[in-house]
Design a protein around this motif. Structure first.
Motif, PDB file in Angstrom:
ATOM      1  N   ALA A 120     -11.279  -3.838   4.562  1.00  0.00           N
ATOM      2  CA  ALA A 120     -12.462  -3.229   5.174  1.00  0.00           C
ATOM      3  C   ALA A 120     -12.270  -3.013   6.669  1.00  0.00           C
ATOM      4  O   ALA A 120     -12.660  -1.971   7.217  1.00  0.00           O
ATOM      5  N   THR A 121     -11.652  -3.983   7.344  1.00  0.00           N
ATOM      6  CA  THR A 121     -11.416  -3.854   8.784  1.00  0.00           C
ATOM      7  C   THR A 121     -10.428  -2.737   9.074  1.00  0.00           C
ATOM      8  O   THR A 121     -10.612  -1.941  10.005  1.00  0.00           O
ATOM      9  N   ARG A 122      -9.347  -2.670   8.289  1.00  0.00           N
ATOM     10  CA  ARG A 122      -8.370  -1.591   8.484  1.00  0.00           C
ATOM     11  C   ARG A 122      -9.036  -0.231   8.350  1.00  0.00           C
ATOM     12  O   ARG A 122      -8.838   0.660   9.189  1.00  0.00           O
ATOM     13  N   LEU A 123      -9.817  -0.064   7.298  1.00  0.00           N
ATOM     14  CA  LEU A 123     -10.452   1.229   7.067  1.00  0.00           C
ATOM     15  C   LEU A 123     -11.456   1.548   8.162  1.00  0.00           C
ATOM     16  O   LEU A 123     -11.592   2.704   8.584  1.00  0.00           O
ATOM     17  N   GLY A 124     -12.151   0.535   8.652  1.00  0.00           N
ATOM     18  CA  GLY A 124     -13.137   0.744   9.702  1.00  0.00           C
ATOM     19  C   GLY A 124     -12.522   1.142  11.031  1.00  0.00           C
ATOM     20  O   GLY A 124     -13.174   1.811  11.841  1.00  0.00           O
ATOM     21  N   LYS A 125     -11.270   0.746  11.270  1.00  0.00           N
ATOM     22  CA  LYS A 125     -10.612   1.036  12.542  1.00  0.00           C
ATOM     23  C   LYS A 125      -9.682   2.243  12.469  1.00  0.00           C
ATOM     24  O   LYS A 125      -9.086   2.625  13.473  1.00  0.00           O
ATOM     25  N   ALA A 126      -9.560   2.840  11.295  1.00  0.00           N
ATOM     26  CA  ALA A 126      -8.633   3.962  11.118  1.00  0.00           C
ATOM     27  C   ALA A 126      -9.200   5.257  11.689  1.00  0.00           C
ATOM     28  O   ALA A 126     -10.399   5.518  11.596  1.00  0.00           O
ATOM     29  N   ASP A 127      -8.323   6.054  12.277  1.00  0.00           N
ATOM     30  CA  ASP A 127      -8.670   7.430  12.622  1.00  0.00           C
ATOM     31  C   ASP A 127      -8.461   8.337  11.415  1.00  0.00           C
ATOM     32  O   ASP A 127      -9.198   9.300  11.221  1.00  0.00           O
ATOM     33  N   ASP A 128      -7.425   8.028  10.636  1.00  0.00           N
ATOM     34  CA  ASP A 128      -7.084   8.815   9.451  1.00  0.00           C
ATOM     35  C   ASP A 128      -6.715   7.862   8.329  1.00  0.00           C
ATOM     36  O   ASP A 128      -6.180   6.778   8.571  1.00  0.00           O
ATOM     37  N   ILE A 129      -6.976   8.273   7.097  1.00  0.00           N
ATOM     38  CA  ILE A 129      -6.701   7.436   5.920  1.00  0.00           C
ATOM     39  C   ILE A 129      -5.977   8.267   4.874  1.00  0.00           C
ATOM     40  O   ILE A 129      -6.378   9.401   4.581  1.00  0.00           O
ATOM     41  N   ILE A 130      -4.931   7.711   4.317  1.00  0.00           N
ATOM     42  CA  ILE A 130      -4.258   8.292   3.156  1.00  0.00           C
ATOM     43  C   ILE A 130      -4.514   7.383   1.967  1.00  0.00           C
ATOM     44  O   ILE A 130      -4.269   6.171   2.037  1.00  0.00           O
ATOM     45  N   HIS A 131      -5.016   7.962   0.892  1.00  0.00           N
ATOM     46  CA  HIS A 131      -5.330   7.193  -0.307  1.00  0.00           C
ATOM     47  C   HIS A 131      -4.134   7.238  -1.256  1.00  0.00           C
ATOM     48  O   HIS A 131      -3.769   8.295  -1.768  1.00  0.00           O
ATOM     49  N   ASN A 132      -3.530   6.088  -1.465  1.00  0.00           N
ATOM     50  CA  ASN A 132      -2.339   5.981  -2.312  1.00  0.00           C
ATOM     51  C   ASN A 132      -2.691   5.200  -3.569  1.00  0.00           C
ATOM     52  O   ASN A 132      -2.156   4.123  -3.829  1.00  0.00           O
ATOM     53  N   ASP A 133      -3.631   5.750  -4.338  1.00  0.00           N
ATOM     54  CA  ASP A 133      -4.087   5.033  -5.528  1.00  0.00           C
ATOM     55  C   ASP A 133      -3.605   5.658  -6.829  1.00  0.00           C
ATOM     56  O   ASP A 133      -4.046   5.263  -7.906  1.00  0.00           O
TER      57      ASP A 133
ATOM     58  N   VAL B 252      -4.053   4.781   8.412  1.00  0.00           N
ATOM     59  CA  VAL B 252      -4.022   3.672   7.464  1.00  0.00           C
ATOM     60  C   VAL B 252      -3.719   4.203   6.065  1.00  0.00           C
ATOM     61  O   VAL B 252      -4.367   5.142   5.595  1.00  0.00           O
ATOM     62  N   VAL B 253      -2.717   3.604   5.429  1.00  0.00           N
ATOM     63  CA  VAL B 253      -2.435   3.888   4.018  1.00  0.00           C
ATOM     64  C   VAL B 253      -3.198   2.854   3.202  1.00  0.00           C
ATOM     65  O   VAL B 253      -3.060   1.646   3.422  1.00  0.00           O
ATOM     66  N   ASP B 254      -4.002   3.335   2.254  1.00  0.00           N
ATOM     67  CA  ASP B 254      -4.909   2.450   1.536  1.00  0.00           C
ATOM     68  C   ASP B 254      -4.733   2.601   0.029  1.00  0.00           C
ATOM     69  O   ASP B 254      -4.391   3.678  -0.476  1.00  0.00           O
ATOM     70  N   CYS B 255      -4.961   1.495  -0.677  1.00  0.00           N
ATOM     71  CA  CYS B 255      -5.010   1.522  -2.136  1.00  0.00           C
ATOM     72  C   CYS B 255      -5.840   0.335  -2.598  1.00  0.00           C
ATOM     73  O   CYS B 255      -6.082  -0.602  -1.824  1.00  0.00           O
ATOM     74  N   PRO B 256      -6.319   0.341  -3.845  1.00  0.00           N
ATOM     75  CA  PRO B 256      -7.085  -0.801  -4.338  1.00  0.00           C
ATOM     76  C   PRO B 256      -6.268  -2.086  -4.276  1.00  0.00           C
ATOM     77  O   PRO B 256      -5.038  -2.072  -4.427  1.00  0.00           O
ATOM     78  N   GLU B 257      -6.947  -3.195  -4.074  1.00  0.00           N
ATOM     79  CA  GLU B 257      -6.241  -4.456  -3.899  1.00  0.00           C
ATOM     80  C   GLU B 257      -5.471  -4.868  -5.147  1.00  0.00           C
ATOM     81  O   GLU B 257      -4.402  -5.469  -5.043  1.00  0.00           O
ATOM     82  N   GLU B 258      -5.967  -4.555  -6.322  1.00  0.00           N
ATOM     83  CA  GLU B 258      -5.222  -4.888  -7.538  1.00  0.00           C
ATOM     84  C   GLU B 258      -3.916  -4.116  -7.613  1.00  0.00           C
ATOM     85  O   GLU B 258      -2.909  -4.621  -8.119  1.00  0.00           O
ATOM     86  N   ALA B 259      -3.927  -2.893  -7.103  1.00  0.00           N
ATOM     87  CA  ALA B 259      -2.690  -2.118  -7.060  1.00  0.00           C
ATOM     88  C   ALA B 259      -1.702  -2.749  -6.086  1.00  0.00           C
ATOM     89  O   ALA B 259      -0.495  -2.809  -6.353  1.00  0.00           O
ATOM     90  N   GLN B 260      -2.203  -3.219  -4.946  1.00  0.00           N
ATOM     91  CA  GLN B 260      -1.342  -3.935  -3.995  1.00  0.00           C
ATOM     92  C   GLN B 260      -0.652  -5.104  -4.675  1.00  0.00           C
ATOM     93  O   GLN B 260       0.566  -5.285  -4.567  1.00  0.00           O
ATOM     94  N   ILE B 261      -1.448  -5.925  -5.364  1.00  0.00           N
ATOM     95  CA  ILE B 261      -0.912  -7.136  -6.000  1.00  0.00           C
ATOM     96  C   ILE B 261       0.166  -6.782  -7.013  1.00  0.00           C
ATOM     97  O   ILE B 261       1.257  -7.372  -7.023  1.00  0.00           O
TER      98      ILE B 261
ATOM     99  N   CYS C 233       0.806  -1.225   0.000  1.00  0.00           N
ATOM    100  CA  CYS C 233       0.000   0.000   0.000  1.00  0.00           C
ATOM    101  C   CYS C 233       0.839   1.275   0.000  1.00  0.00           C
ATOM    102  O   CYS C 233       0.302   2.363  -0.245  1.00  0.00           O
ATOM    103  N   GLY C 234       2.112   1.175   0.316  1.00  0.00           N
ATOM    104  CA  GLY C 234       2.970   2.363   0.262  1.00  0.00           C
ATOM    105  C   GLY C 234       3.301   2.966   1.610  1.00  0.00           C
ATOM    106  O   GLY C 234       3.544   4.167   1.708  1.00  0.00           O
ATOM    107  N   LYS C 235       3.354   2.140   2.641  1.00  0.00           N
ATOM    108  CA  LYS C 235       3.633   2.650   3.988  1.00  0.00           C
ATOM    109  C   LYS C 235       4.994   3.351   4.059  1.00  0.00           C
ATOM    110  O   LYS C 235       5.113   4.409   4.686  1.00  0.00           O
ATOM    111  N   THR C 236       5.999   2.759   3.441  1.00  0.00           N
ATOM    112  CA  THR C 236       7.344   3.329   3.515  1.00  0.00           C
ATOM    113  C   THR C 236       7.405   4.683   2.828  1.00  0.00           C
ATOM    114  O   THR C 236       8.005   5.634   3.345  1.00  0.00           O
TER     115      THR C 236
END
Length: 219
Positions: free
Chosen positions: A177-190, A143-152, A26-29
């Motif tokens: 879904a669980t990560r996003l539901g528990k996040a206080d903040d989200i960065i979209h790395n798509d 949470v750093v998030d991106c579409p699952e196909e991008a992850q793959i 997802c691009g955490k680094t």
């Protein structure tokens, strides 16, 4: 009656800490590096784990004694690919590895946190939601998030492993879904790094303010 923390100056508020996590690829680094450029103190538990299992790393002796020479490279590091395959479907082997690494990672994380300068600390924890110890130590979870196909696609290109292996790793992690539901903040790395920076700068401003006022978690 328990006194209100905010109205009772005799009670010290907990320090402000951010936990940064996200699924594999997802691009955490990348996100952590930009926060570091802005002045945050970055404590990356994955980097710490790598140092422990590098040549002459302090975990190598116990890993070699427990798992054998087959899991040590000619250079003296843990063979991460071989170990990943070994522990992925063997819960007992995974627990043995965790028993070696987790205490060392905790100790090194605590040491580095006290010696890394910055406006506020960000702890990069890939398996944050899988580890119960972290939640009560953090003020906010990012949470750093991106579409699952991008992850793959990213992991296949980076690590030269098959699509099936990446999907299996993702399935073993906390769901998106669980990560996003528990996040206080989200960065979209798509998309690209240029679109990341404004999101990070906005959160950096927020975190800097919270760190100055030393707000307790989720205020």
């Amino acid at each position: 009656m328990t006194p209100n923390t905010l109205s009772d100056p005799s009670r010290q508020l907990p320090p402000f800490r951010v936990g940064l996590t996200g699924g594999i690829g997802c691009g955490k680094t990348t996100v952590a590096n930009i926060f570091g450029e802005l002045g945050a103190a970055i404590i990356d538990t994955d980097v710490i784990a790598h140092s422990l299992t590098a040549p002459k790393g302090i975990a190598i002796g116990a890993i070699q004694a427990t798992f054998g020479d087959a899991f040590i490279t000619p250079e003296g590091a843990m063979d991460r690919a071989a170990m990943r395959r070994h522990v992925f479907n063997d819960a007992s082997a995974r627990k043995k590895l965790e028993a070696i690494l987790h205490p060392l990672i905790r100790n090194e994380t605590a040491r580095i946190a006290t010696t890394t300068p910055g406006i506020y600390p960000i702890f990069v924890v890939p398996l944050l939601f899988e580890s119960a110890q972290w939640r009560n130590k953090l003020s906010r979870i990012l949470v750093v998030d991106c579409p699952e196909e991008a992850q793959i696609a990213r992991v296949m290109a980076r690590s030269q492993i098959s699509r099936e292996e990446v999907i299996a790793i993702m399935a073993a992690q906390t769901s998106r879904a669980t990560r996003l539901g528990k996040a206080d903040d989200i960065i979209h790395n798509d998309s690209n790094t240029e679109n990341l920076r404004p999101q990070i700068e906005q959160l950096h401003t927020l975190y800097t303010g919270l760190a100055k006022t030393n707000h307790p978690p989720h205020l």
